[in-house]
Design a protein around this motif. Structure first.
Motif, mmCIF file in Angstrom:
data_model
loop_
_atom_site.group_PDB
_atom_site.id
_atom_site.type_symbol
_atom_site.label_atom_id
_atom_site.label_comp_id
_atom_site.label_asym_id
_atom_site.label_seq_id
_atom_site.Cartn_x
_atom_site.Cartn_y
_atom_site.Cartn_z
ATOM 1 N N GLU A 1 9.658 -8.288 1.945
ATOM 2 C CA GLU A 1 9.992 -7.368 0.848
ATOM 3 C C GLU A 1 9.114 -6.112 0.900
ATOM 4 O OE1 GLU A 1 12.319 -7.602 -1.680
ATOM 5 O OE2 GLU A 1 13.100 -9.266 -0.477
ATOM 6 N N GLY A 2 9.698 -4.991 0.532
ATOM 7 C CA GLY A 2 8.905 -3.773 0.346
ATOM 8 C C GLY A 2 8.734 -2.910 1.579
ATOM 9 N N ILE A 3 9.210 -3.378 2.733
ATOM 10 C CA ILE A 3 9.100 -2.550 3.942
ATOM 11 C C ILE A 3 10.420 -1.803 4.132
ATOM 12 C CG2 ILE A 3 8.735 -2.528 6.438
ATOM 13 C CD1 ILE A 3 7.190 -5.158 6.104
ATOM 14 N N GLU A 4 10.303 -0.481 4.278
ATOM 15 C CA GLU A 4 11.510 0.326 4.452
ATOM 16 C C GLU A 4 11.943 0.376 5.919
ATOM 17 O OE1 GLU A 4 13.128 1.990 2.013
ATOM 18 O OE2 GLU A 4 11.721 1.921 0.346
ATOM 19 N N ARG A 5 10.940 0.490 6.809
ATOM 20 C CA ARG A 5 11.247 0.670 8.229
ATOM 21 C C ARG A 5 10.303 -0.152 9.096
ATOM 22 N NH1 ARG A 5 11.430 7.048 9.795
ATOM 23 N NH2 ARG A 5 13.454 7.604 8.909
ATOM 24 N N GLN B 1 0.825 -1.227 0.000
ATOM 25 C CA GLN B 1 0.000 0.000 0.000
ATOM 26 C C GLN B 1 0.851 1.266 0.000
ATOM 27 O OE1 GLN B 1 -3.456 -0.122 0.163
ATOM 28 N NE2 GLN B 1 -3.382 -2.342 0.079
ATOM 29 N N ASN B 2 2.132 1.117 -0.330
ATOM 30 C CA ASN B 2 3.053 2.265 -0.365
ATOM 31 C C ASN B 2 3.218 2.925 1.011
ATOM 32 O OD1 ASN B 2 4.875 4.041 -1.566
ATOM 33 N ND2 ASN B 2 3.281 5.568 -1.971
ATOM 34 N N ILE B 3 3.124 2.101 2.059
ATOM 35 C CA ILE B 3 3.385 2.611 3.407
ATOM 36 C C ILE B 3 4.827 2.264 3.751
ATOM 37 C CG2 ILE B 3 2.864 2.185 5.849
ATOM 38 C CD1 ILE B 3 -0.067 2.170 5.066
ATOM 39 N N LYS B 4 5.559 3.272 4.196
ATOM 40 C CA LYS B 4 7.010 3.093 4.353
ATOM 41 C C LYS B 4 7.427 2.541 5.718
ATOM 42 C CE LYS B 4 8.128 5.289 0.404
ATOM 43 N NZ LYS B 4 6.835 5.438 -0.234
ATOM 44 N N GLU B 5 6.565 2.737 6.726
ATOM 45 C CA GLU B 5 6.972 2.331 8.079
ATOM 46 C C GLU B 5 5.864 1.560 8.778
ATOM 47 O OE1 GLU B 5 9.124 5.175 10.574
ATOM 48 O OE2 GLU B 5 7.786 4.690 12.237
#
Length: 442
Positions: free
Chosen positions: A228-232, A188-192
């Motif tokens: 995959e895909g999680i920044e923080r 869902q384009n959530i970074k954290e």
């Protein structure tokens, strides 16, 4: 489509409540409701209540009044911790139609008929022993970060706390389900993602609170780091006795887990910790902080502390004050002790007068300001990564670095929900930190 009803939500309390509100909202959207802001006119208002904050009943009444002002014909439902502890009290509040306790809140749609107002609030709450099953939750679409619930309930018997009465025994989500939810969030384009629960370090107890640990908290952290895909990933509050050195070491080398820990202390006096029935002494706390500083010198360490607990003398309080003053921590969340029905502490001797509680609270809040300032100063001149929030506050956009330094820069809508490498330059008058981009904006 014109038959779809509008529902608005108001959440009191913790990150866990936010994650559960979000799940209840998604359930209702599947049942034909459209979610709107609480400030808008809706057919139904749902208030997720909290039993920890002081004046829980007062806050609740204010929110109900707000809803009734927006639409006096709206259906009002109360769910959550306070709804479990004091259902009749909430049901008697003018305007409330439905009160759902711990096991019923996720079945809200089953209790709604035609949304017509009731003469009296209808109550459905269980004996808390029945709250022995797990419902996974996460918040999405509410903010630039998501709260992911991994655990619920608590087996601890802290003498001041109503949470075991409101949420039942400790139980955890299955590892596969947590990873599935984390993966859904990442798409869902959530970074954290912030991990949340009542006692997340106790992760691993099964569906029915059995003592068989399927997976440990360390294994949970290790597996989430691979998604995959999680920044923080950020660990929210974790008990000092459950934060193991292996976890601290893993976070220090992790791909996604950030150097930020929030560790409840509650008191810096071993005498008071004993009265509170906490499961550690202050020496354990010192060890945890020292370990974090050893492997992550730049980590942010937040502390929960309670002032004015029964039996806390001036000497006990000063013990706490000096303990915290000398420790290399970053900020405090200060709670003024308030009596709660059906807790052991409510009938203890040595009640601390309200004005003394207030004075002690003020002293620790002052210490927190000093600690945060010192932590921010220690970070000036360093390069960090910031995730920008979505709000325009007086011409500025704010964000948080991985180690939880609040930064600001002139408003630019293109920065919302993006990560950037920055250099921390100076502390502003409002306490946040000014920054420069370490590389040109892409």
């Amino acid at each position: 489509m014109e038959n779809r009803k509008k529902v608005a939500f108001y959440t009191l309390g913790c990150k866990l409540n936010f994650s559960e509100t979000s799940t209840i909202a998604r359930n209702l959207q599947d049942e034909g409701f459209d979610r709107v802001d609480f400030e808008e006119v809706a057919d139904m208002y749902v208030i997720n209540t909290c039993s920890v904050t002081e004046n829980a009943d007062k806050q609740f009444k204010q929110v109900v009044r707000k809803a009734m002002k927006l639409n006096d014909k709206a259906f009002v439902a109360a769910v959550g911790c306070y709804a479990q502890l004091k259902p009749e009290e909430l049901a008697s509040v003018d305007g409330v139609d439905l009160v759902l306790g711990a096991t019923e809140k996720f079945k809200l749609a089953d209790y709604i008929n035609d949304l017509s107002k009731n003469d009296f609030g209808e109550v459905h709450s269980c004996e808390i022993a029945e709250a022995d099953f797990y419902v996974g939750s996460y918040s999405i679409g509410d903010r630039t970060r998501a709260f992911l619930k991994v655990q619920d309930g608590c087996d601890y018997k802290c003498t001041y706390c109503t949470i075991p009465l409101a949420r039942g025994i400790s139980r955890s989500d299955e590892l596969e389900n947590v990873l599935k939810n984390a993966s859904e969030i990442s798409k869902q384009n959530i970074k954290e993602i912030v991990l949340t629960g009542v006692n997340i370090g106790d992760y691993g107890k099964g569906e029915f609170g059995n003592k068989k640990h399927e997976h440990t908290f360390l294994e949970l952290v290790q597996e989430l780091d691979k998604v995959e895909g999680i920044e923080r990933l950020r660990i929210s509050s974790i008990e000092p006795n459950l934060l193991k050195n292996e976890t601290i070491e893993f976070v220090s080398k992790s791909r996604t887990f950030v150097p930020h820990f929030h560790i409840p202390l509650q008191s810096g006096s071993n005498d008071i910790l004993k009265l509170m029935k906490r499961r550690y002494q202050r020496e354990v706390y010192t060890e945890r902080v020292n370990k974090i500083r050893e492997v992550m010198p730049h980590a942010c360490i937040g502390v929960d502390v309670i002032v004015g607990f029964p039996g806390e003398t001036d000497e006990h309080f000063l013990e706490t004050y000096h303990f915290l003053n000398e420790m290399n921590i970053s900020y405090l969340h200060v709670f003024t002790y308030s009596e709660r029905d059906n807790t052991e502490a409510a009938s203890m001797e040595g009640v601390v007068p309200a004005n003394v509680r207030a004075k002690r609270s003020k002293m620790l809040r002052g210490l927190s300001v000093k600690k945060r300032r010192a932590f921010y100063e220690s970070q000036l001149g360093t390069n960090r990564t910031v995730l920008f929030e979505s709000e325009n506050k007086e011409g500025y956009i704010h964000g948080f670095t991985e180690n939880y330094v609040k930064v600001k820069t002139p408003w630019n809508p293109e920065l919302v929900n993006t990560l950037h490498e920055i250099n921390l330059t100076k502390i502003d008058e409002d306490g946040s930190v000014r920054m420069e981009f370490a590389s040109a904006l892409v």
